[in-house]
Design a protein around this motif. Structure first.
Motif, PDB file in Angstrom:
ATOM      1  N   GLY A  86       0.800  -1.212   0.000  1.00  0.00           N
ATOM      2  CA  GLY A  86       0.000   0.000   0.000  1.00  0.00           C
ATOM      3  C   GLY A  86       0.834   1.264   0.000  1.00  0.00           C
ATOM      4  O   GLY A  86       1.980   1.277  -0.461  1.00  0.00           O
ATOM      5  N   VAL A  87       0.269   2.334   0.528  1.00  0.00           N
ATOM      6  CA  VAL A  87       0.939   3.631   0.491  1.00  0.00           C
ATOM      7  C   VAL A  87       2.240   3.611   1.297  1.00  0.00           C
ATOM      8  O   VAL A  87       3.200   4.312   0.972  1.00  0.00           O
ATOM      9  CB  VAL A  87      -0.022   4.741   0.981  1.00  0.00           C
ATOM     10  CG1 VAL A  87      -0.405   4.561   2.441  1.00  0.00           C
ATOM     11  CG2 VAL A  87       0.574   6.125   0.760  1.00  0.00           C
ATOM     12  N   VAL A  88       2.296   2.815   2.349  1.00  0.00           N
ATOM     13  CA  VAL A  88       3.532   2.569   3.101  1.00  0.00           C
ATOM     14  C   VAL A  88       3.756   1.054   3.090  1.00  0.00           C
ATOM     15  O   VAL A  88       2.877   0.297   3.476  1.00  0.00           O
ATOM     16  CB  VAL A  88       3.431   3.091   4.544  1.00  0.00           C
ATOM     17  CG1 VAL A  88       4.709   2.773   5.319  1.00  0.00           C
ATOM     18  CG2 VAL A  88       3.191   4.603   4.550  1.00  0.00           C
ATOM     19  N   LYS A  89       4.913   0.623   2.625  1.00  0.00           N
ATOM     20  CA  LYS A  89       5.150  -0.803   2.401  1.00  0.00           C
ATOM     21  C   LYS A  89       5.618  -1.516   3.674  1.00  0.00           C
ATOM     22  O   LYS A  89       6.238  -0.908   4.548  1.00  0.00           O
ATOM     23  CB  LYS A  89       6.213  -1.012   1.320  1.00  0.00           C
ATOM     24  CG  LYS A  89       6.090  -0.130   0.090  1.00  0.00           C
ATOM     25  CD  LYS A  89       4.834  -0.414  -0.698  1.00  0.00           C
ATOM     26  CE  LYS A  89       4.795   0.446  -1.958  1.00  0.00           C
ATOM     27  NZ  LYS A  89       3.544   0.306  -2.704  1.00  0.00           N
ATOM     28  N   GLU A 100      12.404  -3.253  10.602  1.00  0.00           N
ATOM     29  CA  GLU A 100      12.828  -4.199  11.638  1.00  0.00           C
ATOM     30  C   GLU A 100      11.704  -4.568  12.597  1.00  0.00           C
ATOM     31  O   GLU A 100      11.715  -5.632  13.198  1.00  0.00           O
ATOM     32  CB  GLU A 100      14.016  -3.639  12.419  1.00  0.00           C
ATOM     33  CG  GLU A 100      13.728  -2.335  13.150  1.00  0.00           C
ATOM     34  CD  GLU A 100      14.941  -1.813  13.894  1.00  0.00           C
ATOM     35  OE1 GLU A 100      14.780  -0.884  14.692  1.00  0.00           O
ATOM     36  OE2 GLU A 100      16.050  -2.331  13.664  1.00  0.00           O
ATOM     37  N   THR A 101      10.688  -3.697  12.739  1.00  0.00           N
ATOM     38  CA  THR A 101       9.550  -4.021  13.586  1.00  0.00           C
ATOM     39  C   THR A 101       8.627  -4.980  12.848  1.00  0.00           C
ATOM     40  O   THR A 101       8.377  -4.816  11.645  1.00  0.00           O
ATOM     41  CB  THR A 101       8.773  -2.750  13.964  1.00  0.00           C
ATOM     42  OG1 THR A 101       8.538  -1.982  12.777  1.00  0.00           O
ATOM     43  CG2 THR A 101       9.572  -1.903  14.942  1.00  0.00           C
ATOM     44  N   PRO A 102       8.095  -6.011  13.522  1.00  0.00           N
ATOM     45  CA  PRO A 102       7.320  -7.069  12.859  1.00  0.00           C
ATOM     46  C   PRO A 102       6.152  -6.563  12.012  1.00  0.00           C
ATOM     47  O   PRO A 102       5.910  -7.045  10.912  1.00  0.00           O
ATOM     48  CB  PRO A 102       6.826  -7.926  14.033  1.00  0.00           C
ATOM     49  CG  PRO A 102       7.826  -7.697  15.106  1.00  0.00           C
ATOM     50  CD  PRO A 102       8.258  -6.269  14.962  1.00  0.00           C
ATOM     51  N   GLY A 103       5.417  -5.581  12.522  1.00  0.00           N
ATOM     52  CA  GLY A 103       4.252  -5.087  11.789  1.00  0.00           C
ATOM     53  C   GLY A 103       4.525  -3.898  10.904  1.00  0.00           C
ATOM     54  O   GLY A 103       3.601  -3.284  10.373  1.00  0.00           O
ATOM     55  N   GLY A 104       5.800  -3.561  10.725  1.00  0.00           N
ATOM     56  CA  GLY A 104       6.141  -2.390   9.926  1.00  0.00           C
ATOM     57  C   GLY A 104       6.119  -1.125  10.765  1.00  0.00           C
ATOM     58  O   GLY A 104       6.228  -1.168  11.998  1.00  0.00           O
ATOM     59  N   LEU A 105       5.967   0.002  10.115  1.00  0.00           N
ATOM     60  CA  LEU A 105       5.958   1.282  10.821  1.00  0.00           C
ATOM     61  C   LEU A 105       4.694   1.435  11.654  1.00  0.00           C
ATOM     62  O   LEU A 105       3.650   0.855  11.348  1.00  0.00           O
ATOM     63  CB  LEU A 105       6.056   2.429   9.812  1.00  0.00           C
ATOM     64  CG  LEU A 105       7.338   2.475   8.960  1.00  0.00           C
ATOM     65  CD1 LEU A 105       7.272   3.638   7.980  1.00  0.00           C
ATOM     66  CD2 LEU A 105       8.585   2.578   9.827  1.00  0.00           C
TER      67      LEU A 105
END
Length: 288
Positions: A86-89, A100-105
């Motif tokens: 999406g808009v942020v991958k 590095e965070t499991p769910g992304g940003l």
């Protein structure tokens, strides 16, 4: 032979280059797992040089921020986890983990990206479309040589160019509102085929130019085209035409690659200069 920019007429075009950026914003750099080359290859590689029409068109807009951080060609509410692309991958085109965070940003980080980079870019395009000197807008991209088939199971080799107006494979009316007329689409195809005929041998049995397949035009084309200020076309160029072998691709193009890109751009300039001669100066939907 490459033409001097000072000798060229400024064209009545709006050029958008949303996926050529390579910068990861400082506030999220430490969370990014990708190296510089990964970031370059995940976006539209080298398009800020390929489509460098800054001094050659009435309106030119590009993004420095990498597509992997904020994708301008997606709806602002198209977000993970529902859409990893999406808009942020949360993953690259090859499925590699980005953050590095499991769910992304975090939600806060995503919202800051949208407010700081995404919305200003779209506002700039809306303002640019009000320029009375502009006749046509082009959202400019590149595509992988080999990708998922839009009509069949599996992957297939792609054409050398794809132009999209949200219509059918002939540029005509389908289920959606057209963002540019079939006549403009047909003329653009004819001009691309004439200018790049010498590249046909590289295409093999593939078509040189297709309409709306494999790409119909993304969010930028659909959204801004439906505003009715200008006709909009999405242009996709096969990376096979301008990129060296994968092992030779660098973060920035070499001097030799840069010269090749500029010569390719000069061919596009000739296509665009012929195309705008046939486009009505009238504004709004009646111009389509």
């Amino acid at each position: 032979m490459r033409m001097n920019n000072m000798m060229k007429e400024k064209l009545p075009l709006l050029i958008s280059v949303p996926h050529g950026g390579t910068v990861i914003p400082p506030e999220i750099q430490t969370a990014c797992l990708l190296n510089e080359k990964d970031i370059v290859l995940d976006g539209d590689t080298w398009t800020k040089t390929l489509y460098d029409f800054k001094d050659l068109v009435e309106e030119y807009h590009e993004m420095d921020i990498a597509r992997i951080a904020v994708d301008l060609n997606r709806h602002q509410h198209d977000l993970p986890p529902e859409n990893a692309d999406g808009v942020v991958k949360t993953s690259t085109v090859d499925g590699e983990k980005v953050w590095e965070t499991p769910g992304g940003l975090s939600e806060l980080e995503r919202e800051k990206l949208i407010q700081t980079y995404y919305l200003p870019y779209h506002h700039a395009l809306e303002k640019a479309a009000d320029n009375p000197q502009v006749k046509l807008a082009m959202d400019c991209h590149t595509m992988l040589d080999y990708g998922p088939s839009p009509t069949a199971t599996g992957w297939e080799y792609r054409p050398l160019f794809c132009i999209g107006n949200r219509g059918t494979v002939t540029g005509g009316q389908g289920e959606e509102t057209l963002t540019a007329s079939p006549e403009v689409m047909t003329r653009l195809r004819e001009l691309l085929e004439k200018e790049f005929e010498s590249f046909r041998e590289d295409a093999g049995i593939r078509e040189l130019v297709t309409m709306n397949t494999p790409f119909k035009g993304g969010y930028i084309t659909r959204h801004h085209g439906n505003l009715g200020k200008l006709p909009w076309i999405q242009l996709e160029i096969n990376r096979k035409l301008y990129l060296p072998e994968p092992s030779l691709i660098t973060v920035q193009p070499s001097d030799l690659d840069r010269l090749k890109l500029q010569e390719f751009r000069d061919r596009l300039y000739h296509v665009f200069s012929e195309l705008v001669k046939d486009i009505s100066p009238f504004r709004g939907k009646e111009a389509l």
